[in-house]
Design a protein around this motif. Sequence first.
Motif, PDB file in Angstrom:
ATOM      1  N   LEU A 146      -1.797  38.528  88.064  1.00 52.31           N
ATOM      2  CA  LEU A 146      -0.947  38.282  87.076  1.00 52.31           C
ATOM      3  C   LEU A 146      -0.960  39.418  85.899  1.00 52.31           C
ATOM      4  O   LEU A 146       0.446  39.990  86.045  1.00 52.31           O
ATOM      5  N   ARG A 147      -2.122  40.295  85.602  1.00 54.79           N
ATOM      6  CA  ARG A 147      -1.843  41.082  84.950  1.00 54.79           C
ATOM      7  C   ARG A 147      -1.261  42.406  84.809  1.00 54.79           C
ATOM      8  O   ARG A 147      -0.688  43.355  85.164  1.00 54.79           O
ATOM      9  N   HIS A 148      -1.883  42.806  86.188  1.00 54.57           N
ATOM     10  CA  HIS A 148      -0.500  43.869  87.158  1.00 54.57           C
ATOM     11  C   HIS A 148       0.770  43.211  86.940  1.00 54.57           C
ATOM     12  O   HIS A 148       1.602  43.817  86.623  1.00 54.57           O
ATOM     13  N   PHE A 149       1.659  42.446  86.995  1.00 50.92           N
ATOM     14  CA  PHE A 149       3.003  41.590  87.445  1.00 50.92           C
ATOM     15  C   PHE A 149       3.696  41.385  86.027  1.00 50.92           C
ATOM     16  O   PHE A 149       4.864  42.479  85.829  1.00 50.92           O
ATOM     17  N   TRP A 150       2.795  41.533  85.440  1.00 47.67           N
ATOM     18  CA  TRP A 150       3.633  41.137  83.534  1.00 47.67           C
ATOM     19  C   TRP A 150       3.509  42.930  83.128  1.00 47.67           C
ATOM     20  O   TRP A 150       4.548  42.656  82.519  1.00 47.67           O
ATOM     21  N   ASP A 151       2.217  43.220  83.534  1.00 43.74           N
ATOM     22  CA  ASP A 151       2.768  44.931  82.917  1.00 43.74           C
ATOM     23  C   ASP A 151       3.603  45.717  83.820  1.00 43.74           C
ATOM     24  O   ASP A 151       4.578  46.463  83.323  1.00 43.74           O
ATOM     25  N   ALA A 152       4.152  45.752  84.908  1.00 49.92           N
ATOM     26  CA  ALA A 152       4.978  46.022  85.631  1.00 49.92           C
ATOM     27  C   ALA A 152       6.129  45.628  84.804  1.00 49.92           C
ATOM     28  O   ALA A 152       7.148  46.493  84.593  1.00 49.92           O
ATOM     29  N   ALA A 153       6.388  44.058  84.465  1.00 46.23           N
ATOM     30  CA  ALA A 153       7.551  44.491  83.534  1.00 46.23           C
ATOM     31  C   ALA A 153       8.628  43.903  83.481  1.00 46.23           C
ATOM     32  O   ALA A 153       9.568  44.287  82.557  1.00 46.23           O
ATOM     33  N   ALA A 154       7.016  44.440  82.131  1.00 49.68           N
ATOM     34  CA  ALA A 154       7.302  44.584  80.470  1.00 49.68           C
ATOM     35  C   ALA A 154       7.379  46.445  80.952  1.00 49.68           C
ATOM     36  O   ALA A 154       8.771  46.267  79.464  1.00 49.68           O
ATOM     37  N   MET A 155       7.461  46.469  81.975  1.00 46.69           N
ATOM     38  CA  MET A 155       7.869  48.124  81.588  1.00 46.69           C
ATOM     39  C   MET A 155       9.319  48.406  81.601  1.00 46.69           C
ATOM     40  O   MET A 155       9.892  49.214  81.303  1.00 46.69           O
ATOM     41  N   LEU A 156      10.011  47.716  82.716  1.00 42.82           N
ATOM     42  CA  LEU A 156      11.059  47.515  82.976  1.00 42.82           C
ATOM     43  C   LEU A 156      12.030  46.369  82.023  1.00 42.82           C
ATOM     44  O   LEU A 156      13.608  46.809  81.814  1.00 42.82           O
ATOM     45  N   ASP A 157      11.168  45.615  80.859  1.00 45.49           N
ATOM     46  CA  ASP A 157      11.962  44.781  80.613  1.00 45.49           C
ATOM     47  C   ASP A 157      11.390  44.109  79.175  1.00 45.49           C
ATOM     48  O   ASP A 157      10.217  43.812  79.219  1.00 45.49           O
TER      49      ASP A 157
END
Length: 260
Positions: A146-157
């Motif tokens: 989930l850390r990988h997921f949310w860090d990537a999500a925050a880069m886009l949004d």
Amino acid sequence: MSEVWAAGAAYEAFMGRWARRAASVFVPGLGVPAGGRWLDVGCGTGALTAAVLALADPREVTGIDPSAGFLAHARAQVADPRVTFCTGDAGALPYPGAWFDAVAGGLVLNFLPDPARAAAELARVAAPGGVVAAYVWDYAEGMAMLRHFWDAAAMLDPAAVALDEGVRFPLCRPEPLRELWEGAGLIGVRTEPIVVPMEFTGFDDFWTPFLGGQGPAPGYVASLPGEHRAALRDLLRERLPAGPIALTARAWAVRGRQER
């Protein structure tokens, strides 16, 4: 964005398989004698109940959860005459006081509207000297998937930051868990980490469970328009290793006892 907890098979693919690994470490560490009466609060698809049956030799296990879909999956997966699954609310357990030798919850505390009320209920139904325990993922630092997921999500949004469980759930750390248990009147309270491996055969094995719609991160993916969803997928693919992906997941466990 709404969070859905209904489709047991989709939850199993996303989180249940890792919850089972954590439960297999959590249950033996509680030291509950064989022949005990157990209550699994927020039993979901039955990961903790299955671990209790396999590792604790209980007299009986009761699993309670508000999701009819998850309970249906649990009943199909856990076929044992010692088990009863019921629909119910952790904040108002339909059981008499001082009834269970062990009361436990896996990955549920942070999703409850009133964790303090739930902790008091768990303590209320525990027999004198009974164990009351729970474990939750360390979303802020220890849950690598989930850390990988949310860090990537925050880069886009940037708005995704507010949905990140690591931000939303400060309870998922040792001190808040200790305070919650002590506030419920439990004694001998201890916290400890549980670390389990997470292996993915490749990127598709990592990404596909996020499409199942069960829980915060999959719910966020479901809310995205197709182009944004594809961009998030591609960014994650770039940031993760090619081939098999080996990660770890850390949970924090808390346990205490009801006074004799």
